[in-house]
Enzyme design. Structure first.
Site, mmCIF file in Angstrom:
data_model
loop_
_atom_site.group_PDB
_atom_site.id
_atom_site.type_symbol
_atom_site.label_atom_id
_atom_site.label_comp_id
_atom_site.label_asym_id
_atom_site.label_seq_id
_atom_site.Cartn_x
_atom_site.Cartn_y
_atom_site.Cartn_z
ATOM 1 N N CYS A 88 3.412 -5.785 -2.223
ATOM 2 C CA CYS A 88 4.073 -4.500 -2.497
ATOM 3 C C CYS A 88 4.450 -3.762 -1.219
ATOM 4 O O CYS A 88 5.522 -3.158 -1.113
ATOM 5 C CB CYS A 88 3.191 -3.624 -3.391
ATOM 6 S SG CYS A 88 1.534 -3.303 -2.752
ATOM 7 N N HIS A 134 -1.471 0.548 -4.273
ATOM 8 C CA HIS A 134 -0.082 0.073 -4.396
ATOM 9 C C HIS A 134 0.808 0.831 -3.415
ATOM 10 O O HIS A 134 0.520 1.981 -3.068
ATOM 11 C CB HIS A 134 0.409 0.301 -5.828
ATOM 12 C CG HIS A 134 1.727 -0.344 -6.139
ATOM 13 N ND1 HIS A 134 1.941 -1.697 -5.994
ATOM 14 C CD2 HIS A 134 2.901 0.173 -6.590
ATOM 15 C CE1 HIS A 134 3.179 -1.987 -6.357
ATOM 16 N NE2 HIS A 134 3.801 -0.858 -6.707
ATOM 17 N N ASP A 164 9.258 1.525 -8.115
ATOM 18 C CA ASP A 164 8.151 0.571 -8.108
ATOM 19 C C ASP A 164 8.669 -0.831 -7.798
ATOM 20 O O ASP A 164 9.522 -1.365 -8.516
ATOM 21 C CB ASP A 164 7.456 0.591 -9.466
ATOM 22 C CG ASP A 164 6.058 -0.011 -9.419
ATOM 23 O OD1 ASP A 164 5.870 -0.988 -8.665
ATOM 24 O OD2 ASP A 164 5.167 0.489 -10.126
#
Length: 498
Positions: A56, A162, A180
Protein backbone atom coordinates in the site's frame (compact mmCIF):
# COMPACT_ATOMS: atom_id res chain seq x y z
CA UNK A 1 -4.62 -26.15 3.02
CA UNK A 2 -5.74 -23.62 0.41
CA UNK A 3 -7.13 -20.31 1.67
CA UNK A 4 -10.66 -19.32 0.72
CA UNK A 5 -10.74 -16.59 -1.93
CA UNK A 6 -12.33 -13.20 -1.35
CA UNK A 7 -13.96 -10.76 -3.74
CA UNK A 8 -13.85 -7.31 -2.18
CA UNK A 9 -15.45 -6.30 1.10
CA UNK A 10 -18.49 -4.22 1.87
CA UNK A 11 -17.42 -0.70 2.83
CA UNK A 12 -18.69 0.04 6.37
CA UNK A 13 -20.96 3.09 6.00
CA UNK A 14 -21.11 5.05 8.17
CA UNK A 15 -18.51 6.29 8.89
CA UNK A 16 -17.32 6.12 5.25
CA UNK A 17 -19.25 7.28 2.20
CA UNK A 18 -18.44 5.44 -1.03
CA UNK A 19 -17.15 7.84 -3.70
CA UNK A 20 -19.43 6.44 -6.45
CA UNK A 21 -22.60 6.48 -4.32
CA UNK A 22 -25.18 9.27 -4.84
CA UNK A 23 -24.05 10.90 -1.59
CA UNK A 24 -20.38 10.48 -2.54
CA UNK A 25 -21.00 12.11 -5.93
CA UNK A 26 -22.80 15.00 -4.28
CA UNK A 27 -19.91 15.51 -1.87
CA UNK A 28 -17.51 15.59 -4.81
CA UNK A 29 -19.61 18.14 -6.75
CA UNK A 30 -19.76 20.41 -3.71
CA UNK A 31 -16.02 20.01 -3.03
CA UNK A 32 -15.30 20.80 -6.68
CA UNK A 33 -17.36 23.99 -6.46
CA UNK A 34 -15.40 24.90 -3.32
CA UNK A 35 -12.07 24.44 -5.13
CA UNK A 36 -10.86 21.70 -2.78
CA UNK A 37 -10.28 18.89 -5.30
CA UNK A 38 -7.72 20.50 -7.63
CA UNK A 39 -5.21 17.74 -6.92
CA UNK A 40 -7.79 15.00 -7.55
CA UNK A 41 -7.56 15.05 -11.34
CA UNK A 42 -3.80 14.49 -11.44
CA UNK A 43 -4.04 11.70 -8.88
CA UNK A 44 -6.99 9.94 -10.53
CA UNK A 45 -5.09 9.96 -13.84
CA UNK A 46 -2.44 7.74 -12.22
CA UNK A 47 -4.62 5.84 -9.72
CA UNK A 48 -3.36 2.30 -9.32
CA UNK A 49 -4.08 -0.80 -7.30
CA UNK A 50 -1.27 -2.08 -5.09
CA UNK A 51 0.28 -5.14 -6.74
CA UNK A 52 0.86 -6.96 -3.44
CA UNK A 53 -1.25 -7.03 -0.26
CA UNK A 54 1.53 -5.25 1.68
CA UNK A 55 2.45 -2.74 -1.05
CA UNK A 56 0.00 0.00 0.00
CA UNK A 57 2.84 2.42 0.78
CA UNK A 58 4.67 1.70 -2.47
CA UNK A 59 1.52 1.98 -4.61
CA UNK A 60 0.55 5.27 -2.93
CA UNK A 61 4.01 6.67 -3.56
CA UNK A 62 4.22 5.49 -7.19
CA UNK A 63 0.82 7.09 -7.83
CA UNK A 64 1.90 10.41 -6.31
CA UNK A 65 5.32 10.49 -8.03
CA UNK A 66 3.67 9.90 -11.41
CA UNK A 67 1.01 12.53 -10.67
CA UNK A 68 3.80 15.05 -9.94
CA UNK A 69 5.51 14.15 -13.25
CA UNK A 70 8.81 13.33 -11.52
CA UNK A 71 11.15 11.53 -13.93
CA UNK A 72 12.48 8.30 -12.35
CA UNK A 73 15.66 8.57 -14.46
CA UNK A 74 15.53 4.80 -15.12
CA UNK A 75 13.51 2.54 -17.36
CA UNK A 76 10.39 0.68 -16.28
CA UNK A 77 9.68 -1.47 -19.35
CA UNK A 78 10.80 -1.09 -22.95
CA UNK A 79 12.03 2.48 -23.45
CA UNK A 80 9.59 3.95 -20.90
CA UNK A 81 10.60 5.68 -17.68
CA UNK A 82 7.73 5.34 -15.23
CA UNK A 83 7.21 4.73 -11.52
CA UNK A 84 5.83 1.33 -10.58
CA UNK A 85 5.65 -0.07 -7.06
CA UNK A 86 8.06 -2.84 -8.09
CA UNK A 87 10.80 -0.22 -8.68
CA UNK A 88 10.70 1.40 -5.23
CA UNK A 89 13.33 -0.53 -3.33
CA UNK A 90 16.16 1.92 -2.57
CA UNK A 91 15.31 2.09 1.16
CA UNK A 92 14.11 -1.46 1.86
CA UNK A 93 14.32 -4.80 -0.03
CA UNK A 94 11.04 -5.56 -1.83
CA UNK A 95 11.02 -9.11 -0.45
CA UNK A 96 10.88 -7.64 3.06
CA UNK A 97 8.20 -5.09 2.15
CA UNK A 98 6.15 -7.87 0.56
CA UNK A 99 6.22 -9.76 3.85
CA UNK A 100 6.00 -6.91 6.38
CA UNK A 101 5.01 -3.70 4.59
CA UNK A 102 6.99 -0.49 4.95
CA UNK A 103 7.29 1.91 7.86
CA UNK A 104 6.32 5.59 7.84
CA UNK A 105 9.92 6.82 8.06
CA UNK A 106 11.18 4.57 5.28
CA UNK A 107 8.33 5.57 2.97
CA UNK A 108 9.29 9.22 3.50
CA UNK A 109 12.93 8.30 2.82
CA UNK A 110 11.83 6.42 -0.30
CA UNK A 111 9.91 9.44 -1.60
CA UNK A 112 12.95 11.62 -0.99
CA UNK A 113 15.48 9.32 -2.67
CA UNK A 114 13.22 9.15 -5.74
CA UNK A 115 13.41 12.89 -6.27
CA UNK A 116 10.48 14.36 -4.29
CA UNK A 117 10.34 17.08 -1.67
CA UNK A 118 8.87 15.58 1.51
CA UNK A 119 7.38 17.07 4.66
CA UNK A 120 6.51 14.25 7.05
CA UNK A 121 4.66 14.60 10.36
CA UNK A 122 3.70 11.96 12.86
CA UNK A 123 0.51 12.75 14.77
CA UNK A 124 2.50 13.74 17.88
CA UNK A 125 4.44 16.27 15.77
CA UNK A 126 1.32 18.06 14.54
CA UNK A 127 -2.24 18.98 15.59
CA UNK A 128 -5.71 18.38 14.19
CA UNK A 129 -5.93 22.02 13.04
CA UNK A 130 -2.51 21.83 11.35
CA UNK A 131 -3.51 18.60 9.63
CA UNK A 132 -6.70 20.21 8.29
CA UNK A 133 -4.69 23.17 7.01
CA UNK A 134 -2.22 20.88 5.22
CA UNK A 135 -5.06 18.82 3.72
CA UNK A 136 -6.62 21.98 2.28
CA UNK A 137 -3.22 23.17 1.02
CA UNK A 138 -2.66 19.94 -0.96
CA UNK A 139 -6.31 19.56 -2.04
CA UNK A 140 -6.20 23.06 -3.53
CA UNK A 141 -3.07 22.35 -5.57
CA UNK A 142 -1.85 20.12 -8.40
CA UNK A 143 1.72 20.47 -7.16
CA UNK A 144 1.35 18.86 -3.72
CA UNK A 145 -0.20 15.54 -2.73
CA UNK A 146 -0.70 13.96 0.68
CA UNK A 147 -0.23 10.33 1.76
CA UNK A 148 -1.69 9.30 5.10
CA UNK A 149 -0.73 6.39 7.35
CA UNK A 150 -3.69 5.25 9.47
CA UNK A 151 -5.33 2.32 11.25
CA UNK A 152 -8.32 0.91 9.35
CA UNK A 153 -10.08 -0.15 12.53
CA UNK A 154 -11.22 3.43 13.22
CA UNK A 155 -13.37 3.22 10.06
CA UNK A 156 -14.74 -0.22 11.07
CA UNK A 157 -12.74 -1.70 8.20
CA UNK A 158 -10.82 -4.97 8.36
CA UNK A 159 -7.05 -4.81 8.61
CA UNK A 160 -4.64 -2.65 10.58
CA UNK A 161 -2.09 -0.13 9.29
CA UNK A 162 -2.59 1.25 5.79
CA UNK A 163 -1.28 3.98 3.45
CA UNK A 164 -3.36 5.83 0.86
CA UNK A 165 -3.35 9.27 -0.83
CA UNK A 166 -5.89 12.01 -0.09
CA UNK A 167 -7.81 13.08 -3.20
CA UNK A 168 -9.89 16.00 -1.94
CA UNK A 169 -11.56 17.87 0.92
CA UNK A 170 -15.18 18.89 1.58
CA UNK A 171 -15.13 22.04 3.73
CA UNK A 172 -18.83 22.05 4.66
CA UNK A 173 -18.80 18.50 6.00
CA UNK A 174 -15.11 18.50 7.05
CA UNK A 175 -14.51 15.25 5.16
CA UNK A 176 -11.59 13.94 3.11
CA UNK A 177 -11.56 11.68 0.08
CA UNK A 178 -9.32 8.63 0.53
CA UNK A 179 -8.15 7.13 -2.76
CA UNK A 180 -7.67 3.66 -1.30
CA UNK A 181 -4.95 1.82 -3.25
CA UNK A 182 -6.30 -1.55 -2.03
CA UNK A 183 -9.07 -1.33 -4.63
CA UNK A 184 -9.51 -5.10 -4.55
CA UNK A 185 -10.80 -4.57 -1.01
CA UNK A 186 -12.46 -1.16 -0.66
CA UNK A 187 -13.37 1.53 -3.22
CA UNK A 188 -12.42 5.22 -2.82
CA UNK A 189 -14.43 6.79 -0.01
CA UNK A 190 -15.08 9.94 2.00
CA UNK A 191 -14.42 9.92 5.76
CA UNK A 192 -14.65 12.60 8.48
CA UNK A 193 -11.31 14.40 8.75
CA UNK A 194 -11.37 14.22 12.56
CA UNK A 195 -11.85 10.44 12.40
CA UNK A 196 -8.91 10.13 9.99
CA UNK A 197 -6.81 12.14 12.44
CA UNK A 198 -7.75 9.71 15.20
CA UNK A 199 -6.88 6.79 12.92
CA UNK A 200 -3.44 8.34 12.35
CA UNK A 201 -2.97 9.05 16.05
CA UNK A 202 -2.29 5.37 16.72
CA UNK A 203 0.86 3.38 17.42
CA UNK A 204 2.52 1.30 14.71
CA UNK A 205 3.53 -1.86 16.58
CA UNK A 206 6.44 -2.47 14.18
CA UNK A 207 8.26 0.74 15.19
CA UNK A 208 6.58 1.86 18.42
CA UNK A 209 5.96 5.27 16.81
CA UNK A 210 2.73 7.01 15.88
CA UNK A 211 1.41 7.08 12.36
CA UNK A 212 0.98 10.33 10.47
CA UNK A 213 0.93 12.06 7.11
CA UNK A 214 3.39 13.34 4.54
CA UNK A 215 3.09 16.05 1.92
CA UNK A 216 4.96 15.28 -1.28
CA UNK A 217 5.80 17.81 -3.97
CA UNK A 218 8.11 18.18 -6.95
CA UNK A 219 11.36 20.02 -6.18
CA UNK A 220 12.20 23.19 -8.05
CA UNK A 221 15.25 21.45 -9.49
CA UNK A 222 16.22 17.80 -9.62
CA UNK A 223 19.03 16.53 -7.42
CA UNK A 224 21.89 14.75 -9.18
CA UNK A 225 21.75 12.00 -6.53
CA UNK A 226 25.25 10.65 -6.96
CA UNK A 227 25.19 9.24 -3.43
CA UNK A 228 22.37 7.60 -1.51
CA UNK A 229 21.65 6.02 1.87
CA UNK A 230 20.37 2.45 1.66
CA UNK A 231 18.47 0.42 4.27
CA UNK A 232 18.64 -2.77 2.21
CA UNK A 233 21.44 -4.22 4.34
CA UNK A 234 20.43 -5.91 7.59
CA UNK A 235 22.79 -3.80 9.72
CA UNK A 236 21.58 -0.39 8.49
CA UNK A 237 19.99 0.49 11.84
CA UNK A 238 23.20 -0.08 13.82
CA UNK A 239 25.17 2.04 11.33
CA UNK A 240 22.59 4.86 11.41
CA UNK A 241 22.50 4.78 15.21
CA UNK A 242 26.32 4.89 15.34
CA UNK A 243 26.47 7.93 13.06
CA UNK A 244 23.72 9.97 14.71
CA UNK A 245 24.15 9.05 18.38
CA UNK A 246 27.50 7.35 19.03
CA UNK A 247 29.72 9.70 17.02
CA UNK A 248 28.78 12.87 18.96
CA UNK A 249 29.43 10.98 22.22
CA UNK A 250 32.83 9.71 21.00
CA UNK A 251 33.85 13.24 20.02
CA UNK A 252 32.97 14.50 23.50
CA UNK A 253 34.99 11.77 25.22
CA UNK A 254 38.15 11.71 23.08
CA UNK A 255 41.11 14.07 23.25
CA UNK A 256 42.00 15.14 19.68
CA UNK A 257 44.59 17.62 18.46
CA UNK A 258 43.84 17.89 14.71
CA UNK A 259 41.38 17.00 11.92
CA UNK A 260 43.36 13.83 11.13
CA UNK A 261 42.53 12.51 14.60
CA UNK A 262 38.88 13.58 14.32
CA UNK A 263 38.54 11.60 11.08
CA UNK A 264 40.28 8.66 12.74
CA UNK A 265 37.91 8.67 15.74
CA UNK A 266 34.80 8.75 13.55
CA UNK A 267 35.85 6.30 10.86
CA UNK A 268 37.82 3.73 12.86
CA UNK A 269 34.72 2.67 14.81
CA UNK A 270 32.45 2.50 11.76
CA UNK A 271 30.84 -0.93 11.33
CA UNK A 272 32.69 -2.95 8.70
CA UNK A 273 29.78 -2.97 6.24
CA UNK A 274 29.20 0.79 6.27
CA UNK A 275 29.72 0.84 2.49
CA UNK A 276 26.42 -1.06 2.20
CA UNK A 277 24.76 1.89 3.96
CA UNK A 278 26.02 4.75 1.81
CA UNK A 279 26.77 4.17 -1.85
CA UNK A 280 27.39 6.02 -5.06
CA UNK A 281 24.70 5.49 -7.65
CA UNK A 282 25.51 4.09 -11.08
CA UNK A 283 22.96 4.16 -13.88
CA UNK A 284 22.53 0.65 -15.37
CA UNK A 285 20.71 0.10 -18.66
CA UNK A 286 20.06 -2.51 -21.34
CA UNK A 287 22.06 -1.97 -24.50
CA UNK A 288 19.24 -2.34 -27.02
CA UNK A 289 18.98 -0.84 -30.48
CA UNK A 290 17.36 2.32 -29.13
CA UNK A 291 20.24 2.99 -26.78
CA UNK A 292 23.35 1.76 -28.58
CA UNK A 293 24.91 5.16 -27.90
CA UNK A 294 24.44 7.56 -25.04
CA UNK A 295 21.62 10.03 -25.49
CA UNK A 296 22.25 13.70 -24.78
CA UNK A 297 20.02 13.34 -21.72
CA UNK A 298 22.13 10.45 -20.40
CA UNK A 299 25.31 12.39 -21.11
CA UNK A 300 23.86 15.35 -19.23
CA UNK A 301 22.97 13.31 -16.15
CA UNK A 302 26.39 11.68 -16.12
CA UNK A 303 28.16 15.02 -16.55
CA UNK A 304 26.28 16.53 -13.59
CA UNK A 305 27.23 13.56 -11.40
CA UNK A 306 30.82 13.97 -12.54
CA UNK A 307 30.70 17.62 -11.50
CA UNK A 308 29.40 16.62 -8.04
CA UNK A 309 32.27 14.14 -7.73
CA UNK A 310 34.73 16.87 -8.72
CA UNK A 311 33.27 19.23 -6.11
CA UNK A 312 33.63 16.55 -3.41
CA UNK A 313 37.27 16.04 -4.36
CA UNK A 314 37.91 19.79 -4.17
CA UNK A 315 36.75 20.12 -0.55
CA UNK A 316 39.25 20.57 2.23
CA UNK A 317 37.71 17.62 4.04
CA UNK A 318 38.47 15.31 1.09
CA UNK A 319 42.18 16.10 1.45
CA UNK A 320 42.08 15.16 5.14
CA UNK A 321 40.20 11.91 4.38
CA UNK A 322 42.61 10.85 1.60
CA UNK A 323 45.62 11.53 3.83
CA UNK A 324 44.06 9.47 6.61
CA UNK A 325 43.28 6.60 4.23
CA UNK A 326 46.93 6.62 3.16
CA UNK A 327 48.17 6.57 6.76
CA UNK A 328 49.31 3.73 8.94
CA UNK A 329 46.18 4.18 11.09
CA UNK A 330 44.01 3.13 8.17
CA UNK A 331 46.17 0.13 7.27
CA UNK A 332 46.22 -1.02 10.89
CA UNK A 333 42.58 -0.52 11.84
CA UNK A 334 40.53 -0.73 8.64
CA UNK A 335 41.83 -3.82 6.86
CA UNK A 336 38.36 -5.39 6.96
CA UNK A 337 36.84 -2.61 4.84
CA UNK A 338 35.86 -3.74 1.37
CA UNK A 339 37.52 -1.50 -1.20
CA UNK A 340 35.93 -2.04 -4.61
CA UNK A 341 37.52 1.02 -6.10
CA UNK A 342 39.11 -0.17 -9.37
CA UNK A 343 37.17 -0.06 -12.62
CA UNK A 344 37.69 -3.81 -12.98
CA UNK A 345 36.04 -4.48 -9.63
CA UNK A 346 33.27 -2.01 -10.40
CA UNK A 347 32.71 -3.86 -13.70
CA UNK A 348 32.15 -7.10 -11.79
CA UNK A 349 29.12 -5.59 -10.09
CA UNK A 350 27.49 -4.99 -13.50
CA UNK A 351 26.81 -8.72 -13.74
CA UNK A 352 24.65 -8.69 -10.61
CA UNK A 353 22.93 -5.38 -11.36
CA UNK A 354 22.33 -6.44 -14.95
CA UNK A 355 20.77 -9.73 -13.85
CA UNK A 356 18.37 -7.85 -11.58
CA UNK A 357 17.48 -5.53 -14.46
CA UNK A 358 16.81 -8.39 -16.90
CA UNK A 359 14.93 -10.76 -14.60
CA UNK A 360 13.12 -8.30 -12.34
CA UNK A 361 14.34 -10.37 -9.37
CA UNK A 362 16.12 -8.96 -6.36
CA UNK A 363 19.08 -11.33 -6.27
CA UNK A 364 21.55 -12.36 -8.94
CA UNK A 365 22.50 -15.90 -7.92
CA UNK A 366 21.78 -17.34 -11.37
CA UNK A 367 23.65 -14.66 -13.33
CA UNK A 368 26.63 -15.44 -15.55
CA UNK A 369 28.86 -12.81 -17.15
CA UNK A 370 30.37 -13.56 -20.53
CA UNK A 371 33.63 -12.03 -21.74
CA UNK A 372 35.53 -9.28 -20.00
CA UNK A 373 34.16 -5.83 -19.41
CA UNK A 374 34.31 -3.40 -22.30
CA UNK A 375 35.46 0.11 -21.38
CA UNK A 376 34.38 3.02 -23.55
CA UNK A 377 35.07 6.73 -23.14
CA UNK A 378 32.44 9.10 -24.54
CA UNK A 379 32.83 12.85 -24.90
CA UNK A 380 30.03 14.98 -23.49
CA UNK A 381 28.78 18.26 -24.92
CA UNK A 382 30.99 20.05 -22.37
CA UNK A 383 34.03 18.11 -23.72
CA UNK A 384 34.27 16.08 -20.50
CA UNK A 385 35.12 12.38 -20.93
CA UNK A 386 32.38 10.02 -19.74
CA UNK A 387 32.98 6.36 -18.83
CA UNK A 388 30.73 3.50 -19.96
CA UNK A 389 31.42 -0.08 -18.79
CA UNK A 390 29.65 -2.94 -20.55
CA UNK A 391 29.18 -6.65 -19.82
CA UNK A 392 27.26 -9.44 -21.52
CA UNK A 393 24.96 -10.92 -18.88
CA UNK A 394 23.11 -14.25 -18.98
CA UNK A 395 20.21 -14.54 -16.54
CA UNK A 396 17.47 -17.20 -16.67
CA UNK A 397 18.53 -18.11 -20.20
CA UNK A 398 18.38 -14.50 -21.46
CA UNK A 399 21.59 -13.03 -22.87
CA UNK A 400 21.87 -9.28 -23.18
CA UNK A 401 24.45 -6.52 -23.15
CA UNK A 402 24.26 -4.22 -20.13
CA UNK A 403 25.90 -0.81 -19.68
CA UNK A 404 26.92 0.92 -16.47
CA UNK A 405 27.33 4.69 -16.76
CA UNK A 406 30.15 5.61 -14.39
CA UNK A 407 30.60 9.25 -13.32
CA UNK A 408 34.18 10.48 -13.20
CA UNK A 409 36.16 13.67 -12.75
CA UNK A 410 39.61 14.70 -13.88
CA UNK A 411 42.11 14.95 -11.05
CA UNK A 412 45.70 16.15 -11.02
CA UNK A 413 47.90 13.21 -9.99
CA UNK A 414 49.91 15.51 -7.75
CA UNK A 415 46.76 16.90 -6.14
CA UNK A 416 44.60 19.85 -7.07
CA UNK A 417 42.36 20.60 -10.01
CA UNK A 418 43.11 19.91 -13.68
CA UNK A 419 43.32 22.60 -16.29
CA UNK A 420 44.05 22.67 -20.00
CA UNK A 421 47.81 23.15 -19.46
CA UNK A 422 48.52 19.99 -17.46
CA UNK A 423 46.61 17.22 -19.22
CA UNK A 424 49.62 14.94 -18.90
CA UNK A 425 49.39 15.04 -15.10
CA UNK A 426 45.64 14.43 -15.00
CA UNK A 427 43.69 11.24 -14.68
CA UNK A 428 39.99 10.37 -14.65
CA UNK A 429 38.79 9.43 -11.18
CA UNK A 430 35.56 7.55 -10.54
CA UNK A 431 33.78 7.36 -7.14
CA UNK A 432 35.78 5.52 -4.47
CA UNK A 433 36.15 5.08 -0.72
CA UNK A 434 37.74 8.54 -0.39
CA UNK A 435 34.78 10.54 -1.65
CA UNK A 436 32.12 8.24 -0.15
CA UNK A 437 33.66 8.75 3.30
CA UNK A 438 33.97 12.49 2.67
CA UNK A 439 30.30 12.82 1.71
CA UNK A 440 29.27 10.70 4.68
CA UNK A 441 31.06 13.11 7.06
CA UNK A 442 29.62 16.15 5.27
CA UNK A 443 26.10 14.72 5.62
CA UNK A 444 26.24 14.35 9.40
CA UNK A 445 24.23 17.08 11.18
CA UNK A 446 26.36 20.09 12.14
CA UNK A 447 25.66 19.57 15.84
CA UNK A 448 27.60 16.26 15.57
CA UNK A 449 30.83 18.24 15.95
CA UNK A 450 29.82 20.54 18.80
CA UNK A 451 31.27 18.19 21.43
CA UNK A 452 34.89 18.55 20.26
CA UNK A 453 36.66 19.94 23.33
CA UNK A 454 39.42 22.01 21.73
CA UNK A 455 37.77 25.21 20.48
CA UNK A 456 40.05 25.92 17.50
CA UNK A 457 39.75 22.33 16.29
CA UNK A 458 35.98 22.44 16.68
CA UNK A 459 35.80 25.65 14.64
CA UNK A 460 38.10 24.19 11.97
CA UNK A 461 36.00 21.04 11.69
CA UNK A 462 32.76 23.00 11.41
CA UNK A 463 34.29 25.24 8.72
CA UNK A 464 35.15 22.11 6.72
CA UNK A 465 31.63 20.64 6.85
CA UNK A 466 29.32 23.67 7.00
CA UNK A 467 26.87 23.32 4.10
CA UNK A 468 26.81 27.02 3.23
CA UNK A 469 30.51 26.87 2.28
CA UNK A 470 29.92 24.17 -0.36
CA UNK A 471 29.18 24.70 -4.09
CA UNK A 472 25.46 24.57 -4.95
CA UNK A 473 25.44 21.09 -6.53
CA UNK A 474 27.31 19.59 -3.61
CA UNK A 475 25.07 21.43 -1.13
CA UNK A 476 22.05 19.77 -2.73
CA UNK A 477 23.73 16.35 -2.59
CA UNK A 478 24.69 16.70 1.08
CA UNK A 479 21.23 17.96 2.10
CA UNK A 480 19.68 15.07 0.17
CA UNK A 481 21.71 12.56 2.22
CA UNK A 482 21.07 14.41 5.46
CA UNK A 483 17.30 14.29 4.92
CA UNK A 484 17.46 10.58 4.08
CA UNK A 485 19.33 9.95 7.31
CA UNK A 486 16.81 12.05 9.22
CA UNK A 487 13.80 10.16 7.83
CA UNK A 488 15.13 6.67 8.52
CA UNK A 489 16.19 7.66 12.05
CA UNK A 490 12.59 8.63 12.88
CA UNK A 491 11.74 4.91 12.85
CA UNK A 492 14.42 4.17 15.44
CA UNK A 493 14.36 7.07 17.87
CA UNK A 494 12.91 10.53 18.32
CA UNK A 495 13.78 12.69 15.29
CA UNK A 496 17.04 14.63 15.40
CA UNK A 497 17.46 18.12 13.91
CA UNK A 498 18.26 18.23 10.21
Amino acid sequence: MALASLYRRTLPSPPAVEFSSPQGKQLFVEALEGGNVEGFFKLISYYQTQSEPAYCGLASLAMVLNALAIDPGRKWKGPWRWFDDSMLDCCEPLVKIKAEGISFGKLACLAHCNGAEVQAFRSNESTLDDFRRYVIQCADSEDCHMITSYHRGHFKQTGTGHFSPIGGYHAGRDMVLILDVARFKYPPHWVPLKLLWEAMDTIDDATGHRRGFMMISKPQKASSVLYTVSCRHASWNSIATYLVHDVPLLLKLKEMKDVHEVVSVVVTSLPNDFKEFIKWVAEVRRQDDASATLTEEEKGRLAVKGEVLKQVQETGLFEHVTRWLASESYCKNMSSFSNKDTLGEIADSICCQGAKLLSGKHDCKSAICLKSANLEHVESTSKETLTVLSRTVVSDGTEERVDMLVPSSRRNLSGGVCNSDDDGNCSGMHPSTDDVLTVLLLALPQHTWYGIKEEKLREEMISLIVTENLPTLLQDEVLHLRRQLHFIMTDLVAPSPI
